[in-house]
Design a protein around this motif. Sequence first.
Motif, PDB file in Angstrom:
ATOM      1  N   GLN A  30     -10.179   1.867  -0.995  1.00  0.00           N
ATOM      2  CA  GLN A  30     -10.740   0.962  -2.005  1.00  0.00           C
ATOM      3  C   GLN A  30     -11.849   0.141  -1.349  1.00  0.00           C
ATOM      4  O   GLN A  30     -11.597  -0.783  -0.591  1.00  0.00           O
ATOM      5  CB  GLN A  30      -9.645   0.041  -2.564  1.00  0.00           C
ATOM      6  CG  GLN A  30      -8.539   0.795  -3.282  1.00  0.00           C
ATOM      7  CD  GLN A  30      -7.373  -0.092  -3.679  1.00  0.00           C
ATOM      8  OE1 GLN A  30      -7.223  -1.210  -3.194  1.00  0.00           O
ATOM      9  NE2 GLN A  30      -6.536   0.421  -4.563  1.00  0.00           N
ATOM     10  N   GLY A  55      -6.342  -2.209   1.567  1.00  0.00           N
ATOM     11  CA  GLY A  55      -6.779  -1.330   0.496  1.00  0.00           C
ATOM     12  C   GLY A  55      -7.915  -0.424   0.937  1.00  0.00           C
ATOM     13  O   GLY A  55      -7.988   0.753   0.552  1.00  0.00           O
ATOM     14  N   LEU A 105      -6.090   2.970   1.368  1.00  0.00           N
ATOM     15  CA  LEU A 105      -6.219   3.496   0.013  1.00  0.00           C
ATOM     16  C   LEU A 105      -7.649   3.860  -0.360  1.00  0.00           C
ATOM     17  O   LEU A 105      -7.894   4.330  -1.469  1.00  0.00           O
ATOM     18  CB  LEU A 105      -5.678   2.471  -0.997  1.00  0.00           C
ATOM     19  CG  LEU A 105      -4.221   2.027  -0.791  1.00  0.00           C
ATOM     20  CD1 LEU A 105      -3.839   0.973  -1.806  1.00  0.00           C
ATOM     21  CD2 LEU A 105      -3.271   3.227  -0.875  1.00  0.00           C
ATOM     22  N   ALA A 133       0.821  -1.206   0.000  1.00  0.00           N
ATOM     23  CA  ALA A 133       0.000   0.000   0.000  1.00  0.00           C
ATOM     24  C   ALA A 133       0.859   1.262   0.000  1.00  0.00           C
ATOM     25  O   ALA A 133       0.560   2.240  -0.687  1.00  0.00           O
ATOM     26  CB  ALA A 133      -0.936  -0.004   1.212  1.00  0.00           C
ATOM     27  N   PRO A 169      -6.607  -2.792  -8.404  1.00  0.00           N
ATOM     28  CA  PRO A 169      -6.795  -2.587  -6.965  1.00  0.00           C
ATOM     29  C   PRO A 169      -5.973  -3.597  -6.171  1.00  0.00           C
ATOM     30  O   PRO A 169      -5.759  -4.733  -6.621  1.00  0.00           O
ATOM     31  CB  PRO A 169      -8.301  -2.817  -6.771  1.00  0.00           C
ATOM     32  CG  PRO A 169      -8.905  -2.586  -8.116  1.00  0.00           C
ATOM     33  CD  PRO A 169      -7.884  -3.034  -9.107  1.00  0.00           C
ATOM     34  N   LEU A 170      -5.509  -3.176  -4.998  1.00  0.00           N
ATOM     35  CA  LEU A 170      -4.633  -4.023  -4.201  1.00  0.00           C
ATOM     36  C   LEU A 170      -5.267  -5.381  -3.908  1.00  0.00           C
ATOM     37  O   LEU A 170      -4.618  -6.421  -4.007  1.00  0.00           O
ATOM     38  CB  LEU A 170      -4.275  -3.310  -2.892  1.00  0.00           C
ATOM     39  CG  LEU A 170      -3.322  -4.060  -1.953  1.00  0.00           C
ATOM     40  CD1 LEU A 170      -2.000  -4.352  -2.630  1.00  0.00           C
ATOM     41  CD2 LEU A 170      -3.097  -3.229  -0.677  1.00  0.00           C
TER      42      LEU A 170
END
Length: 282
Positions: A246, A240, A244, A19, A85-86
């Motif tokens: 997400q 994520g 982040l 990340a 996306p992670l």
Amino acid sequence: MPAPGLVMGGVLGLQCGAALTTRLYPVVGPAGVVSLRLCLAAVVLTALWRPGLRWDRTTLGVAAAAGTLLAVHHLSYYEAVDRLPLGAATTMEFLGPFAIALFGSRRAADLLWACLAAAGVVLLSHSGIPLDTAGLACALLAGCCWGGYILVGKRLAERVPDGRGLALAVTWGALLSLPYGIAQAGSRLLEPTTLALAAVVAILSSVLPYTFHLEALRRLPPRTFGVLTSLEPAVGALIGLVLLGQHLAVPQWAGVLAVALASIGATRAPGRAGPRKCAGSS
């Protein structure tokens, strides 16, 4: 620390480091991130363990194979994270360890947990957004390399009773990745801010995880290690979300739960005297 705790500590470090690397991509790109991560990790591990070069050819070959797999894994995984996306990238990467868990299974219960983890992977992969084809291919390549590293890392852990083998493998991987990083980022690799953040990433994503995982591989068979790392997609999705932003849909959270249950079931399944005995004797 119990072997399952070592595996989970490594998984958490890997995903937090992944990340953080998103802040480095605009500056040095994925290859630059990999070069910095492996080079800094190699410096730390070499200073700690001082591996030297007085090894027999077989041990050197195993360390070189492990380092090569690490370098290719890192390059392909971070290219995937740059495009996906992670949680999605980590889910696809998990297919490597999952294959180890599935094909190494000899008990019906183990196969059941592996299948439950696979169902979780399927749910997690349906993110509802278009996924980059090149990113998916890179994530699959990373999964193949990670599965191979589980097998080779087991041999390395058996041949070298401390962290010197890991230091040698990471150093070789750093040398392999460095030309790609220089070609992509050049002198930007040496900017102080970049080096400081890359040092944090190296500790979180390389030094701690691979030290933990190598120790865990001394105590666990590759099949069990592969099933335990099935928590990685869930951890990636959670990191994520928290770091982040997400978000996940309801079916994806169901996938997180399925993978978590599979991992818990694998660690608590009865009749695992072999791994427990190894842990006590090491």
